[in-house]
Design a protein around this motif. Structure first.
Motif, short mmCIF file in Angstrom:
data_model
loop_
_atom_site.label_atom_id
_atom_site.label_comp_id
_atom_site.label_asym_id
_atom_site.label_seq_id
_atom_site.Cartn_x
_atom_site.Cartn_y
_atom_site.Cartn_z
N LEU A 26 0.88 -1.37 0.13
CA LEU A 26 0.06 -0.05 -0.07
C LEU A 26 1.03 1.26 0.10
O LEU A 26 0.72 2.08 -0.72
CB LEU A 26 -1.05 -0.16 1.21
N HIS A 27 2.04 1.30 0.79
CA HIS A 27 2.81 2.56 1.12
C HIS A 27 3.70 2.62 -0.57
O HIS A 27 4.07 3.70 -0.77
CB HIS A 27 3.76 2.32 2.02
N GLY A 28 3.84 1.72 -1.15
CA GLY A 28 4.42 1.58 -2.53
C GLY A 28 3.72 2.26 -3.63
O GLY A 28 4.14 2.65 -4.33
N LEU A 29 2.28 2.47 -3.33
CA LEU A 29 1.59 3.31 -4.26
C LEU A 29 1.52 4.65 -4.23
O LEU A 29 1.38 5.62 -5.10
CB LEU A 29 -0.03 2.92 -4.10
N ARG A 30 2.42 5.19 -3.03
CA ARG A 30 2.27 6.72 -2.77
C ARG A 30 3.08 7.29 -4.14
O ARG A 30 2.57 8.35 -4.54
CB ARG A 30 2.80 6.99 -1.57
N GLY A 35 -1.09 13.48 -6.37
CA GLY A 35 -2.16 13.94 -5.48
C GLY A 35 -2.86 13.09 -4.55
O GLY A 35 -3.52 13.23 -3.65
N LEU A 36 -1.86 11.91 -4.09
CA LEU A 36 -2.00 11.01 -2.99
C LEU A 36 -1.24 11.74 -1.86
O LEU A 36 0.02 11.81 -1.92
CB LEU A 36 -1.57 9.61 -3.08
N VAL A 60 -6.74 6.75 2.80
CA VAL A 60 -5.73 7.19 1.91
C VAL A 60 -6.30 8.62 1.84
O VAL A 60 -7.51 8.73 1.32
CB VAL A 60 -5.45 6.46 0.90
N THR A 61 -5.68 9.72 1.86
CA THR A 61 -6.05 11.06 1.54
C THR A 61 -5.51 11.50 0.14
O THR A 61 -4.45 11.11 -0.23
CB THR A 61 -5.86 12.06 2.48
N PHE A 62 -6.27 11.83 -0.57
CA PHE A 62 -6.11 12.52 -1.83
C PHE A 62 -6.48 14.08 -2.01
O PHE A 62 -7.41 14.41 -1.52
CB PHE A 62 -6.92 11.78 -3.04
N ARG A 63 -5.61 14.53 -2.87
CA ARG A 63 -6.02 16.02 -3.26
C ARG A 63 -7.22 16.40 -3.96
O ARG A 63 -8.02 17.14 -3.52
CB ARG A 63 -4.79 16.51 -4.19
N ASP A 64 -7.71 15.41 -4.62
CA ASP A 64 -9.10 15.74 -5.23
C ASP A 64 -9.65 14.29 -5.73
O ASP A 64 -8.89 13.06 -5.77
CB ASP A 64 -8.88 16.43 -6.48
N ALA A 65 -10.88 14.24 -6.48
CA ALA A 65 -11.19 13.08 -7.02
C ALA A 65 -10.70 12.34 -8.06
O ALA A 65 -10.33 11.21 -8.20
CB ALA A 65 -12.74 13.09 -7.40
N LYS A 66 -10.04 13.24 -8.99
CA LYS A 66 -9.07 12.75 -10.12
C LYS A 66 -7.94 12.06 -9.51
O LYS A 66 -7.79 11.07 -10.01
CB LYS A 66 -8.44 14.07 -10.71
N ALA A 67 -7.37 12.37 -8.56
CA ALA A 67 -6.21 11.56 -7.78
C ALA A 67 -6.64 10.05 -7.44
O ALA A 67 -6.07 9.15 -7.65
CB ALA A 67 -5.38 12.26 -6.97
N ARG A 68 -7.88 10.34 -6.78
CA ARG A 68 -8.45 9.09 -6.10
C ARG A 68 -8.68 7.97 -7.35
O ARG A 68 -8.39 6.68 -7.18
CB ARG A 68 -9.90 9.35 -5.34
N ASP A 69 -9.18 8.61 -8.62
CA ASP A 69 -9.62 7.88 -9.60
C ASP A 69 -8.47 7.28 -10.34
O ASP A 69 -8.60 5.87 -10.46
CB ASP A 69 -10.58 8.64 -10.49
N GLN A 70 -7.38 7.96 -10.02
CA GLN A 70 -6.26 7.44 -10.86
C GLN A 70 -5.64 6.25 -9.85
O GLN A 70 -5.17 5.30 -10.41
CB GLN A 70 -4.98 8.47 -10.82
N TYR A 71 -5.84 6.45 -8.59
CA TYR A 71 -5.27 5.21 -7.65
C TYR A 71 -6.23 4.02 -7.84
O TYR A 71 -5.65 2.93 -7.87
CB TYR A 71 -5.52 5.74 -6.23
N LEU A 72 -7.45 4.25 -7.86
CA LEU A 72 -8.44 3.14 -8.25
C LEU A 72 -7.94 2.47 -9.71
O LEU A 72 -8.29 1.19 -9.60
CB LEU A 72 -9.85 3.58 -8.32
N ALA A 73 -7.54 3.11 -10.45
CA ALA A 73 -7.37 2.29 -11.83
C ALA A 73 -5.89 1.97 -11.97
O ALA A 73 -5.63 1.11 -12.98
CB ALA A 73 -7.62 3.41 -13.05
#
Length: 102
Positions: A26-30, A35-36, A60-73
């Motif tokens: 999980l930390h490796g995703l940062r 935006g994470l 996990v906190t994200f700057r915005d929904a775009k960053a969250r969506d990038q994480y999810l994908a």
């Protein structure tokens, strides 16, 4: 800002090494996700007794929904997700996820 909350009800045989592998991954995703902005991982410490068996979790906190969506994908996120599902009691039923948009 998006706050992505994940709580896990681990299987009885999910040992510390398994959990550590999940959290390291999980930390490796940062660094992969612009935006994470933060990751917090901890065991439940609430004295209320309302955890329903969800013993640990992460936020996990994200700057915005775009960053969250990038994480999810992200394909590495899918790998971490598969690790979590494999370690959770009942698979996907042992995971509780929700996002706060604030």
């Amino acid at each position: 800002m998006i706050t992505h909350c994940v709580f896990i009800r681990y299987r009885a045989d999910a040992n510390d090494a398994t959990r550590d592998d999940i959290y390291k991954a999980l930390h490796g995703l940062r660094p992969r996700i612009p935006g994470l902005t933060g990751i917090v991982i901890a065991a439940n410490s609430s004295p209320e007794g309302l955890d329903k068996g969800f013993s640990e979790g992460f936020i996990v906190t994200f700057r915005d929904a775009k960053a969250r969506d990038q994480y999810l994908a992200d394909p590495e996120h899918a790998k971490v997700g598969a690790m979590i599902v494999a370690a959770a009691e009942g698979g996907i039923d042992g995971i509780f996820v929700y996002d706060l948009d604030h």
